[in-house]
Design an enzyme around this catalytic site. Sequence first.
Site, PDB file in Angstrom:
ATOM      1  N   HIS A  13      -2.734   0.237  16.390  1.00  9.32           N
ATOM      2  CA  HIS A  13      -1.958   0.703  15.235  1.00  9.32           C
ATOM      3  C   HIS A  13      -0.648   1.404  15.615  1.00  9.32           C
ATOM      4  CE1 HIS A  13      -2.149   1.672  10.777  1.00  9.32           C
ATOM      5  NE2 HIS A  13      -2.650   0.468  10.849  1.00  9.32           N
ATOM      6  N   ASP A  32      -6.052  -3.788   1.201  1.00  8.37           N
ATOM      7  CA  ASP A  32      -4.882  -3.535   0.365  1.00  8.37           C
ATOM      8  C   ASP A  32      -4.098  -4.813   0.069  1.00  8.37           C
ATOM      9  OD1 ASP A  32      -4.628  -2.335   3.244  1.00  8.37           O
ATOM     10  OD2 ASP A  32      -2.608  -3.002   2.791  1.00  8.37           O
ATOM     11  N   TRP A  76       1.559   6.524  12.347  1.00  7.87           N
ATOM     12  CA  TRP A  76       0.173   6.480  11.904  1.00  7.87           C
ATOM     13  C   TRP A  76      -0.450   5.156  12.219  1.00  7.87           C
ATOM     14  CZ3 TRP A  76      -2.196   3.355   8.096  1.00  7.87           C
ATOM     15  CH2 TRP A  76      -3.590   3.576   8.006  1.00  7.87           C
ATOM     16  N   GLU A 107      -8.238 -12.143   9.447  1.00  9.78           N
ATOM     17  CA  GLU A 107      -8.880 -10.855   9.154  1.00  9.78           C
ATOM     18  C   GLU A 107      -9.502 -10.914   7.756  1.00  9.78           C
ATOM     19  OE1 GLU A 107      -6.174  -7.523   8.864  1.00  9.78           O
ATOM     20  OE2 GLU A 107      -7.744  -6.114   9.458  1.00  9.78           O
ATOM     21  N   ARG A 125     -13.833  -6.534  14.854  1.00  9.97           N
ATOM     22  CA  ARG A 125     -12.899  -5.511  15.328  1.00  9.97           C
ATOM     23  C   ARG A 125     -13.676  -4.222  15.550  1.00  9.97           C
ATOM     24  NH1 ARG A 125      -7.752  -2.748  12.094  1.00  9.97           N
ATOM     25  NH2 ARG A 125      -9.297  -1.212  11.451  1.00  9.97           N
ATOM     26  N   ARG A 147       0.678 -11.842  13.073  1.00  6.57           N
ATOM     27  CA  ARG A 147      -0.133 -11.245  12.006  1.00  6.57           C
ATOM     28  C   ARG A 147       0.556 -11.266  10.641  1.00  6.57           C
ATOM     29  NH1 ARG A 147      -4.654  -9.364  11.500  1.00  6.57           N
ATOM     30  NH2 ARG A 147      -4.220  -7.171  11.100  1.00  6.57           N
ATOM     31  N   GLU A 189       1.674  -7.221  11.336  1.00  7.15           N
ATOM     32  CA  GLU A 189       1.204  -7.012   9.965  1.00  7.15           C
ATOM     33  C   GLU A 189       2.251  -6.317   9.097  1.00  7.15           C
ATOM     34  OE1 GLU A 189      -2.363  -4.698  10.894  1.00  7.15           O
ATOM     35  OE2 GLU A 189      -1.434  -2.947   9.997  1.00  7.15           O
ATOM     36  N   TYR A 207      -7.917   6.019  14.468  1.00  6.23           N
ATOM     37  CA  TYR A 207      -7.416   5.062  13.488  1.00  6.23           C
ATOM     38  C   TYR A 207      -8.524   4.051  13.168  1.00  6.23           C
ATOM     39  CZ  TYR A 207      -6.013   0.815  11.589  1.00  6.23           C
ATOM     40  OH  TYR A 207      -6.033  -0.278  10.790  1.00  6.23           O
ATOM     41  N   GLU A 258      -4.280  -5.419  19.202  1.00  5.05           N
ATOM     42  CA  GLU A 258      -3.331  -5.520  18.088  1.00  5.05           C
ATOM     43  C   GLU A 258      -2.383  -4.324  18.036  1.00  5.05           C
ATOM     44  OE1 GLU A 258      -5.464  -5.993  14.448  1.00  5.05           O
ATOM     45  OE2 GLU A 258      -3.844  -5.200  13.228  1.00  5.05           O
ATOM     46  N   ASP A 286      -7.483  -2.615  17.386  1.00  6.20           N
ATOM     47  CA  ASP A 286      -6.159  -2.319  16.812  1.00  6.20           C
ATOM     48  C   ASP A 286      -5.702  -0.942  17.301  1.00  6.20           C
ATOM     49  OD1 ASP A 286      -3.941  -1.998  15.200  1.00  6.20           O
ATOM     50  OD2 ASP A 286      -4.965  -2.550  13.327  1.00  6.20           O
ATOM     51  N   ASN A 290       0.811  -1.222   0.000  1.00  3.25           N
ATOM     52  CA  ASN A 290       0.000   0.000   0.000  1.00  3.25           C
ATOM     53  C   ASN A 290       0.847   1.276   0.000  1.00  3.25           C
ATOM     54  OD1 ASN A 290      -2.283   1.542   0.036  1.00  3.25           O
ATOM     55  ND2 ASN A 290      -3.111   0.724   1.947  1.00  3.25           N
ATOM     56  N   HIS A 301      -2.863 -10.883   8.510  1.00  6.98           N
ATOM     57  CA  HIS A 301      -3.353  -9.570   8.074  1.00  6.98           C
ATOM     58  C   HIS A 301      -4.095  -9.727   6.747  1.00  6.98           C
ATOM     59  CE1 HIS A 301      -2.117  -5.210   6.833  1.00  6.98           C
ATOM     60  NE2 HIS A 301      -3.220  -5.180   7.556  1.00  6.98           N
ATOM     61  N   HIS A 321     -14.672  -5.669  10.295  1.00  2.00           N
ATOM     62  CA  HIS A 321     -14.321  -4.363  10.873  1.00  2.00           C
ATOM     63  C   HIS A 321     -15.553  -3.508  11.099  1.00  2.00           C
ATOM     64  CE1 HIS A 321      -9.870  -3.893   9.509  1.00  2.00           C
ATOM     65  NE2 HIS A 321     -10.115  -5.127   9.890  1.00  2.00           N
TER      66      HIS A 321
HETATM   67  O1  EZ4 Z   1      -3.789  -0.007   8.341  1.00  2.00           O
HETATM   68  O2  EZ4 Z   1      -3.342  -2.467   5.779  1.00  2.00           O
HETATM   69  O3  EZ4 Z   1      -5.332  -4.433  10.856  1.00  2.00           O
HETATM   70  N1  EZ4 Z   1      -5.330  -3.864   9.831  1.00  2.00           N
HETATM   71  C1  EZ4 Z   1      -4.666  -2.730   9.584  1.00  2.00           C
HETATM   72  C2  EZ4 Z   1      -4.709  -2.232   8.168  1.00  2.00           C
HETATM   73  C3  EZ4 Z   1      -3.564  -1.289   7.808  1.00  2.00           C
HETATM   74  C4  EZ4 Z   1      -3.455  -1.190   6.321  1.00  2.00           C
HETATM   75  C5  EZ4 Z   1      -2.270  -0.360   5.885  1.00  2.00           C
HETATM   76  O4  EZ4 Z   1      -2.129  -0.411   4.506  1.00  2.00           O
HETATM   77  O5  EZ4 Z   1      -4.051  -2.203  10.471  1.00  2.00           O
HETATM   78  O6  EZ4 Z   1      -5.960  -1.661   7.876  1.00  2.00           O
HETATM   79 CO    CO Z   2      -3.701  -3.657  12.069  1.00  2.00          CO
END
Ligand code: EZ4
Ligand code: CO
Length: 403
Positions: free
Chosen positions: A213, A317, A403, A340, A147, A284, A263, A159, A237, A211, A37, A313, A122
């Site tokens: 993140h 993407d 991020w 997932e 999730r 993951r 991931e 996020y 996560e 998550d 991605n 994961h 999700h």
């Molecule tokens: O943000 O794959 O758990 N899933 C994630 C994803 C990631 C994206 C980044 O390209 O954290 O949605």
């Molecule tokens: Co994630």
Amino acid sequence: MRIVNAAVSVCSPGRAFVTVRIDTDAGISGLGDATLNGRELAVASYLSEHVLPLLEGRDPMATEALWQYLYRGAYWRRGPVTMAAIGAIDIALWDLKAKALDVPLYQLLGGASREKVRVYGHASAGDLDTLCEAVARYRDMGYEAIRIQCTPPGVEHGYGVGKGDLYYEPATPGPRPAEETWSTAHYLDFAPRMFAHVRDAFGWELHLLHDAHHRLTPQEAAWLGQRLEPHRPFWLEDVAPAELQEGYRLIRRHTTVPLALGEVFNSIYDCRLLLTEQLIDYIRATPSHCGGLSHLLKIAHLAEVHHIRTGCHGPTDVSPVAMAAMFHFDLAIHNFGIQEFMRHTEATNAVFPHAYRFEDGFVHPGDVAGLGVDYDEDLARQHPYTPAYLPVAYLDDGTVHNW
Ligand code: EZ4
Ligand code: CO
């Protein structure tokens, strides 16, 4: 059987995908997914300039030898671009091998260890009541594991909060990444309340996942883990970045909340300590970003020895080619945990028709020979590549954050 041609193509049916096709003199072809991605063209170029020209004339059945050739033969090891490229070749070779032997791929990975693969979806929203509506929608589709992500009050961008109902895509089209602001303090205040709210509404009927993140320090992660324990999440996560694998010792000492990680990992060396010290509960790593099925099998086996299960994961993407690879893998390995499964759009599914099917919270990869995925190249050409980037996060004083 020999490889006679190998090609990479990039298309954007709503979002960008990088697809590899390997052809043989036996008339059998295999498909691989090299999508990374926001860095699609780097992988496509690594493949077309440095990898695909090396494949002609080779035996496609020699998956392990070819993997080692591409990994060791480059001298420059690991890294997301290289490993996504090797991963795509490896997936395409497994697809080819299973087609040549006329079996669904899972038969080559050990056969079915279960009848079907449990997946999670999700649910996300900007406030708690809308989040509960989203959870109910997934529950009504049959998902047993969901999730939950919600924008905390006082935070501009939470996020994982999607724009539409069922589709979540974090990358935005354009020449530069979008910019977001983040507040860990507001998030830590809110996340336990989010879990309490959803548990109050749904009781214990659902598995709830969340998550973070990569946005917390290990100490913050430990604090959060303790407060989520009463709500019994299925997993928490990516609570902290894992470049420092030892950092997870601290989190582990302080909380029993199940941890999922990996991931962004691209090799077994990213998780060696995490696995051998039992610092996480779910790994993951995913085939298209982590060297393909050949490498992921090694990670899964090391995890199995240490009582760790998989949770690949599977975001939007990752193309249906790699999703199919995961479902075959998930069906076959013993220490499968959960998968997932975000929903691809109809436009994406039309370019990649596939045999795997979702039913009542589970997916089966199907019994077509190989991966069970096709690539409609004519249709793909109608969706030319559109650059898109993942966002960049800042704290409210302008500091760049994860991020
Ligand atoms: O943000 O794959 O758990 N899933 C994630 C994803 C990631 C994206 C980044 O390209 O954290 O949605
Ligand atoms: Co994630």
